[in-house]
Write a protein that holds these residues in place. Structure first.
Motif, PDB file in Angstrom:
ATOM      1  N   ASP A 227       0.809  -1.227   0.000  1.00  0.00           N
ATOM      2  CA  ASP A 227       0.000   0.000   0.000  1.00  0.00           C
ATOM      3  C   ASP A 227       0.840   1.273   0.000  1.00  0.00           C
ATOM      4  OD1 ASP A 227       0.857  -0.422   2.580  1.00  0.00           O
ATOM      5  OD2 ASP A 227      -1.121  -0.161   3.499  1.00  0.00           O
ATOM      6  N   TYR A 228       1.984   1.275   0.727  1.00  0.00           N
ATOM      7  CA  TYR A 228       2.749   2.534   0.796  1.00  0.00           C
ATOM      8  C   TYR A 228       3.328   2.909  -0.563  1.00  0.00           C
ATOM      9  CZ  TYR A 228       6.999  -0.344   1.171  1.00  0.00           C
ATOM     10  OH  TYR A 228       8.003  -1.247   0.926  1.00  0.00           O
ATOM     11  N   LYS A 229       3.511   1.870  -1.420  1.00  0.00           N
ATOM     12  CA  LYS A 229       4.016   2.190  -2.773  1.00  0.00           C
ATOM     13  C   LYS A 229       2.879   2.627  -3.698  1.00  0.00           C
ATOM     14  CE  LYS A 229       8.367  -0.126  -2.850  1.00  0.00           C
ATOM     15  NZ  LYS A 229       9.160  -1.258  -3.309  1.00  0.00           N
ATOM     16  N   ARG A 230       1.648   2.235  -3.357  1.00  0.00           N
ATOM     17  CA  ARG A 230       0.507   2.686  -4.179  1.00  0.00           C
ATOM     18  C   ARG A 230       0.025   4.071  -3.726  1.00  0.00           C
ATOM     19  NH1 ARG A 230      -3.397  -2.738  -4.591  1.00  0.00           N
ATOM     20  NH2 ARG A 230      -1.693  -4.240  -4.398  1.00  0.00           N
ATOM     21  N   SER A 231       0.507   4.499  -2.542  1.00  0.00           N
ATOM     22  CA  SER A 231      -0.082   5.706  -1.957  1.00  0.00           C
ATOM     23  C   SER A 231       0.261   6.981  -2.733  1.00  0.00           C
ATOM     24  CB  SER A 231       0.322   5.854  -0.482  1.00  0.00           C
ATOM     25  OG  SER A 231       1.701   6.047  -0.398  1.00  0.00           O
ATOM     26  N   LYS A 232       1.245   6.888  -3.642  1.00  0.00           N
ATOM     27  CA  LYS A 232       1.503   8.094  -4.449  1.00  0.00           C
ATOM     28  C   LYS A 232       0.324   8.384  -5.384  1.00  0.00           C
ATOM     29  CE  LYS A 232       4.333   5.647  -7.809  1.00  0.00           C
ATOM     30  NZ  LYS A 232       5.597   5.420  -8.369  1.00  0.00           N
ATOM     31  N   TRP A 233      -0.427   7.316  -5.740  1.00  0.00           N
ATOM     32  CA  TRP A 233      -1.585   7.529  -6.616  1.00  0.00           C
ATOM     33  C   TRP A 233      -2.895   7.587  -5.827  1.00  0.00           C
ATOM     34  CZ3 TRP A 233       0.906   2.619  -8.259  1.00  0.00           C
ATOM     35  CH2 TRP A 233       1.837   2.807  -9.272  1.00  0.00           C
ATOM     36  N   ILE A 234      -2.886   6.847  -4.683  1.00  0.00           N
ATOM     37  CA  ILE A 234      -4.173   6.585  -4.033  1.00  0.00           C
ATOM     38  C   ILE A 234      -4.291   7.308  -2.695  1.00  0.00           C
ATOM     39  CG2 ILE A 234      -5.661   4.789  -3.071  1.00  0.00           C
ATOM     40  CD1 ILE A 234      -4.411   2.796  -4.964  1.00  0.00           C
ATOM     41  N   ALA A 235      -5.365   8.051  -2.526  1.00  0.00           N
ATOM     42  CA  ALA A 235      -5.676   8.654  -1.223  1.00  0.00           C
ATOM     43  C   ALA A 235      -6.920   7.963  -0.674  1.00  0.00           C
ATOM     44  CB  ALA A 235      -5.941  10.137  -1.398  1.00  0.00           C
ATOM     45  N   ARG A 236      -6.979   7.819   0.645  1.00  0.00           N
ATOM     46  CA  ARG A 236      -8.137   7.157   1.267  1.00  0.00           C
ATOM     47  C   ARG A 236      -8.701   8.012   2.377  1.00  0.00           C
ATOM     48  NH1 ARG A 236      -7.474   0.883   2.701  1.00  0.00           N
ATOM     49  NH2 ARG A 236      -9.718   0.964   2.436  1.00  0.00           N
ATOM     50  N   VAL A 237     -10.011   8.028   2.455  1.00  0.00           N
ATOM     51  CA  VAL A 237     -10.670   8.682   3.588  1.00  0.00           C
ATOM     52  C   VAL A 237     -11.621   7.657   4.196  1.00  0.00           C
ATOM     53  CG1 VAL A 237     -12.175  10.570   4.315  1.00  0.00           C
ATOM     54  CG2 VAL A 237     -10.466  10.971   2.543  1.00  0.00           C
ATOM     55  N   PHE A 238     -11.527   7.526   5.529  1.00  0.00           N
ATOM     56  CA  PHE A 238     -12.294   6.496   6.222  1.00  0.00           C
ATOM     57  C   PHE A 238     -13.486   7.106   6.948  1.00  0.00           C
ATOM     58  CE2 PHE A 238      -7.975   4.958   5.779  1.00  0.00           C
ATOM     59  CZ  PHE A 238      -8.166   3.656   5.342  1.00  0.00           C
ATOM     60  N   GLN A 239     -14.265   6.204   7.547  1.00  0.00           N
ATOM     61  CA  GLN A 239     -15.466   6.606   8.270  1.00  0.00           C
ATOM     62  C   GLN A 239     -15.164   7.500   9.480  1.00  0.00           C
ATOM     63  OE1 GLN A 239     -18.382   3.979  10.934  1.00  0.00           O
ATOM     64  NE2 GLN A 239     -18.217   3.213   8.858  1.00  0.00           N
ATOM     65  N   ASN A 240     -14.112   7.140  10.194  1.00  0.00           N
ATOM     66  CA  ASN A 240     -13.822   7.837  11.443  1.00  0.00           C
ATOM     67  C   ASN A 240     -13.073   9.143  11.183  1.00  0.00           C
ATOM     68  OD1 ASN A 240     -13.019   8.681  13.909  1.00  0.00           O
ATOM     69  ND2 ASN A 240     -12.066   6.754  14.545  1.00  0.00           N
ATOM     70  N   PRO A 241     -13.695  10.302  11.512  1.00  0.00           N
ATOM     71  CA  PRO A 241     -13.018  11.581  11.259  1.00  0.00           C
ATOM     72  C   PRO A 241     -11.719  11.718  12.061  1.00  0.00           C
ATOM     73  CG  PRO A 241     -15.309  11.929  11.916  1.00  0.00           C
ATOM     74  CD  PRO A 241     -14.985  10.484  12.172  1.00  0.00           C
ATOM     75  N   LEU A 242     -11.535  10.865  13.089  1.00  0.00           N
ATOM     76  CA  LEU A 242     -10.314  10.956  13.893  1.00  0.00           C
ATOM     77  C   LEU A 242      -9.122  10.290  13.197  1.00  0.00           C
ATOM     78  CD1 LEU A 242     -11.775  10.135  17.422  1.00  0.00           C
ATOM     79  CD2 LEU A 242     -11.280  12.371  16.432  1.00  0.00           C
ATOM     80  N   SER A 243      -9.430   9.409  12.239  1.00  0.00           N
ATOM     81  CA  SER A 243      -8.301   8.777  11.551  1.00  0.00           C
ATOM     82  C   SER A 243      -7.832   9.707  10.434  1.00  0.00           C
ATOM     83  CB  SER A 243      -8.703   7.413  10.982  1.00  0.00           C
ATOM     84  OG  SER A 243      -9.664   7.577   9.977  1.00  0.00           O
ATOM     85  N   GLY A 244      -6.574   9.619  10.096  1.00  0.00           N
ATOM     86  CA  GLY A 244      -6.079  10.401   8.958  1.00  0.00           C
ATOM     87  C   GLY A 244      -5.530  11.761   9.326  1.00  0.00           C
ATOM     88  N   THR A 245      -5.738  12.198  10.578  1.00  0.00           N
ATOM     89  CA  THR A 245      -5.136  13.473  10.981  1.00  0.00           C
ATOM     90  C   THR A 245      -4.517  13.331  12.377  1.00  0.00           C
ATOM     91  OG1 THR A 245      -7.267  14.192  11.875  1.00  0.00           O
ATOM     92  CG2 THR A 245      -6.695  14.983   9.676  1.00  0.00           C
ATOM     93  N   ALA A 246      -3.601  14.240  12.694  1.00  0.00           N
ATOM     94  CA  ALA A 246      -2.964  14.234  14.018  1.00  0.00           C
ATOM     95  C   ALA A 246      -3.673  15.273  14.885  1.00  0.00           C
ATOM     96  CB  ALA A 246      -1.488  14.568  13.878  1.00  0.00           C
TER      97      ALA A 246
END
Ligand code: ATP
Length: 249
Positions: free
Chosen positions: A75-94
């Motif tokens: 996945d980390y090598k695909r992440s240059k093309w792919i962005a993901r947003v999940f259900q939980n607003p707490l994930s994905g940010t610090a």
């Protein structure tokens, strides 16, 4: 842009709790398509997204993204093309970092190793303009910790941050499920605008009938790990909300 060929995934193979989560899916998604996937709980929607993102590998079949065979690519090598947003607003940010620091981290994510991105006035101004376009008044609060924002505000900013320069594909796994209806509407509109503005190829998983009806250029229904309906824009326009309601029941 995305080609899935005979993709299958079984969990707990050979055990009493074996699950055939995805069963021989063939799917071609062209650049710029916005695919909405619906289906009952456990029908394999998230597994399909995980397979595309590379957070799990398929047992059989192949996956091509932008003409690259990514079947075995992590996945980390695909992440240059792919962005993901999940259900939980707490994930994905610090949560403890400010809005601007979160944007800086997101910008660094897709840059070559060793390249640092300072928070200079030019970077701040670019982020300020992006955030101002959301019409949420957050452009004056760049130094506020992310954790102090509402779920809807965070989810909208997460969307903005996820769409980096190299991003071509946006995967949205029930991004509004944890939000109140007004915030959910705002986040869906933001997602739709970003997809159009950047010409992204997008896949949205939703249990929201209205969103499935209103958004997307293709509508897919999954059941028991298979695609049982796959409607293009014209075909989708011909089904009524009542028909769609039956898909959900
Ligand atoms: N890591 C895993 N280990 C074992 N079983 C799994 C795993 N991930 C998913 N499954 C199973 O695979 C099936 C498909 O799950 P998946 O999460 O893809 O469904 P879904 O359509 O996204 O469901 P929902 O709408 O409830 O989110 C389910 O039976 C689930 O329990």
């Amino acid at each position: 842009m995305i080609q899935l060929s005979q993709i299958s995934k079984t969990f707990n193979k050979g055990r009493s709790n074996q699950v055939n989560a995805v069963n021989g899916i063939n799917l071609n998604i062209s650049a710029g398509e916005f695919v909405v996937i619906v289906g009952s709980n456990g029908s394999g929607k998230s597994t399909l997204l995980n397979l595309i993102a590379g957070s799990i590998y398929a047992d059989t079949g192949s996956i091509n993204i932008d003409d690259n065979d990514v079947t075995k690519l992590p996945d980390y090598k695909r992440s240059k093309w792919i962005a993901r947003v999940f259900q939980n607003p707490l994930s994905g940010t610090a949560p403890d970092l400010s809005i601007i620091d979160n944007f800086r981290l997101a910008a660094i994510r897709t840059k070559p190793k060793g390249l640092s991105i300072g928070i200079d006035e030019k970077f701040k101004q670019k982020v300020r303009e992006q955030i101002a376009a959301l019409n949420m008044g957050l452009e004056t609060k760049l130094d506020q910790p992310m954790g102090t924002l509402s779920g809807g505000q965070r989810q909208a900013l997460t969307l903005l941050m996820s769409v980096t320069d190299t991003c071509k594909i946006l995967l949205l796994d029930e991004p509004t499920a944890a939000l109140d209806p007004r915030s959910a509407d705002m986040v869906m509109r933001t997602a739709d605008n970003l997809i159009k503005q950047f010409g992204l190829t997008a896949i949205l998983i939703t249990h929201n009938l209205k969103d499935a009806y209103n958004y997307g250029t293709r509508l897919i229904q999954m059941s028991e790990g298979a695609v049982i309906h796959n409607l293009n824009t014209d075909e989708k326009l011909q089904i009524t909300q009542n028909v769609l309601f039956e898909w959900f029941s």
